[in-house]
Design an enzyme around this catalytic site. Sequence first.
Site, PDB file in Angstrom:
ATOM      1  N   ASP A 248     -31.050   7.426  66.975  1.00 23.48           N
ATOM      2  CA  ASP A 248     -29.583   7.864  67.025  1.00 23.48           C
ATOM      3  C   ASP A 248     -29.358   9.235  66.205  1.00 23.48           C
ATOM      4  O   ASP A 248     -29.931   9.210  65.480  1.00 23.48           O
ATOM      5  CB  ASP A 248     -28.808   6.778  66.281  1.00 23.48           C
ATOM      6  CG  ASP A 248     -27.112   7.011  66.225  1.00 23.48           C
ATOM      7  OD1 ASP A 248     -26.800   6.051  67.503  1.00 23.48           O
ATOM      8  OD2 ASP A 248     -26.714   7.580  65.560  1.00 23.48           O
ATOM      9  N   ASN A 256     -18.991  17.163  67.380  1.00 22.28           N
ATOM     10  CA  ASN A 256     -18.138  16.961  68.481  1.00 22.28           C
ATOM     11  C   ASN A 256     -16.931  17.736  67.789  1.00 22.28           C
ATOM     12  O   ASN A 256     -16.260  18.340  68.473  1.00 22.28           O
ATOM     13  CB  ASN A 256     -17.933  15.657  68.960  1.00 22.28           C
ATOM     14  CG  ASN A 256     -18.820  15.358  70.219  1.00 22.28           C
ATOM     15  OD1 ASN A 256     -19.415  16.360  70.958  1.00 22.28           O
ATOM     16  ND2 ASN A 256     -18.931  14.101  70.528  1.00 22.28           N
ATOM     17  N   HIS A 261     -16.678  19.282  72.642  1.00 23.97           N
ATOM     18  CA  HIS A 261     -17.449  18.278  73.297  1.00 23.97           C
ATOM     19  C   HIS A 261     -18.583  19.004  73.923  1.00 23.97           C
ATOM     20  O   HIS A 261     -19.924  18.482  74.262  1.00 23.97           O
ATOM     21  CB  HIS A 261     -16.357  17.754  74.212  1.00 23.97           C
ATOM     22  CG  HIS A 261     -17.115  16.361  74.706  1.00 23.97           C
ATOM     23  ND1 HIS A 261     -17.829  16.028  75.617  1.00 23.97           N
ATOM     24  CD2 HIS A 261     -16.753  15.041  73.907  1.00 23.97           C
ATOM     25  CE1 HIS A 261     -17.806  14.913  76.004  1.00 23.97           C
ATOM     26  NE2 HIS A 261     -17.250  14.134  74.693  1.00 23.97           N
ATOM     27  N   ASP A 265     -22.502  18.272  73.903  1.00 28.06           N
ATOM     28  CA  ASP A 265     -23.395  17.740  75.343  1.00 28.06           C
ATOM     29  C   ASP A 265     -24.817  18.734  75.400  1.00 28.06           C
ATOM     30  O   ASP A 265     -25.793  18.300  75.755  1.00 28.06           O
ATOM     31  CB  ASP A 265     -22.526  18.360  76.516  1.00 28.06           C
ATOM     32  CG  ASP A 265     -21.478  17.426  76.783  1.00 28.06           C
ATOM     33  OD1 ASP A 265     -21.635  16.186  76.214  1.00 28.06           O
ATOM     34  OD2 ASP A 265     -20.891  17.488  77.781  1.00 28.06           O
ATOM     35  N   GLU A 291     -24.552   8.741  71.894  1.00 30.91           N
ATOM     36  CA  GLU A 291     -25.722   9.568  71.362  1.00 30.91           C
ATOM     37  C   GLU A 291     -26.762   8.784  70.928  1.00 30.91           C
ATOM     38  O   GLU A 291     -27.606   8.997  69.863  1.00 30.91           O
ATOM     39  CB  GLU A 291     -25.075  10.206  70.042  1.00 30.91           C
ATOM     40  CG  GLU A 291     -24.076   9.957  69.034  1.00 30.91           C
ATOM     41  CD  GLU A 291     -24.236   8.257  68.672  1.00 30.91           C
ATOM     42  OE1 GLU A 291     -23.823   7.590  69.503  1.00 30.91           O
ATOM     43  OE2 GLU A 291     -24.143   8.245  67.488  1.00 30.91           O
TER      44      GLU A 291
END
Length: 382
Positions: A248, A256, A261, A265, A291
């Site tokens: 994780d 973010n 965002h 990505d 994630e």
Amino acid sequence: MQVTPLKRLADLWLGTDPVQRLRLRQTSLAMALMALCAPVLHYCVLIAHGERGPWLWLWTAWSVGGMALFYGCIRSGHSCRFADPSLTSVQIAFAISSAAFGYALAGPLRGAVFPVLTLILMFGMFQLRARSAYALSFFALVLFGAVMTTMALRQPDSYPPLVELGHFLMLALMLPAVAVLTARMSVIRQRLSQQRQDLARALAQLEVIATRDELTGLPNRRQMQALMDQELLRSQRHPHDFCIALVDLDHFKRINDSQGHAAGDTVLRHFAQAGQAALRATDVLARWGGEEFLVLLPDTPLPQAQAALERLREQVAALSVRIAEGGEIRLTVSIGLAAHRAGDTLAQTLARADRWLYEAKAQGRNRLQADAPTEAPAARLA
Ligand SMILES: Nc1nc2c(ncn2[C@@H]2O[C@H](COP(=O)(O)OP(=O)(O)OP(=O)(O)O)[C@@H](O)[C@H]2O)c(=O)[nH]1
């Protein structure tokens, strides 16, 4: 599988390459038809002239020998150097010339040549393009026109000019009609072939959509579940170790929130690349959701899995992701690792990896927590 003498004979005649077999099957059929037409023409000539004569024998050698040459050329692979290795147009042109020659010999029974001519042109329906079909029809019309004119001039008793004109007119109607049908078949064939290609492409795309995560290109959750199910089955059949790890990204929400965002990505994509590069080709890294990623280490005992994931963690920590907006982002991951135990379900192993991940987060992140090799992790965590 038992090889019957018939199959051995067919292999000898047609070879074993499926594409060549198709070509040779077609040519063999044409050759058989030609061979069957020969006695019929002999009969027609005998009826007309009472004897066979050298021209008929020349026709027989030319027609049957020519078809045999086509067969030899295809069977030997010699024709593969040409644009159309089936030699369809050339074979049809040759058969038309043979039919025209036969027409000149058949006398009163020459009308029998017309259905044969139609049959010859029908062979083109399976392969010819529209342009070749029209060209061959034109060639047949010109050739038969020339033969009819010659015969009407040289033997007007057997080939009366008005009858020949009638025959020619009939051909002038029939041949273009066959060419139009062949052209339409060609369009249908092309459309079918295009549809087959589109379908194959759509199927390949569907497979990618069904099994891959769009953002990272990694196997998606469904695909990973299938791979883990397979690994479980394999380990039950041939007992071996395998491990599962949950990875994780730490404080990803902050990335973010602060960078946007799109930057998030980009980080996910870079992590996917770095993660794959850090693992062995047989290990599978998949996007489990958001994630969170999952690593399946098939046929791997815990110490090796631990070393591999420690390496992954270090390489990710050393990563510096350049984002489009400018600037660089550094990231770390927390990892929970569990070795599958015989008799457990996958859900149990996953739950254990999840608990180790929770532990790694609780202990400050950027770390790996795993089953202890000697101690039952479930007991430790309880
Ligand atoms: N950019 C981007 N963000 C995603 C995607 N999927 C999930 N996220 C975000 O990932 C973040 C996960 O946040 P949290 O679950 O709070 O976890 P975290 O911030 O990484 O904190 P810890 O896991 O406790 O270290 C959320 O902000 C989600 O919106 C995605 O495909 N793209």
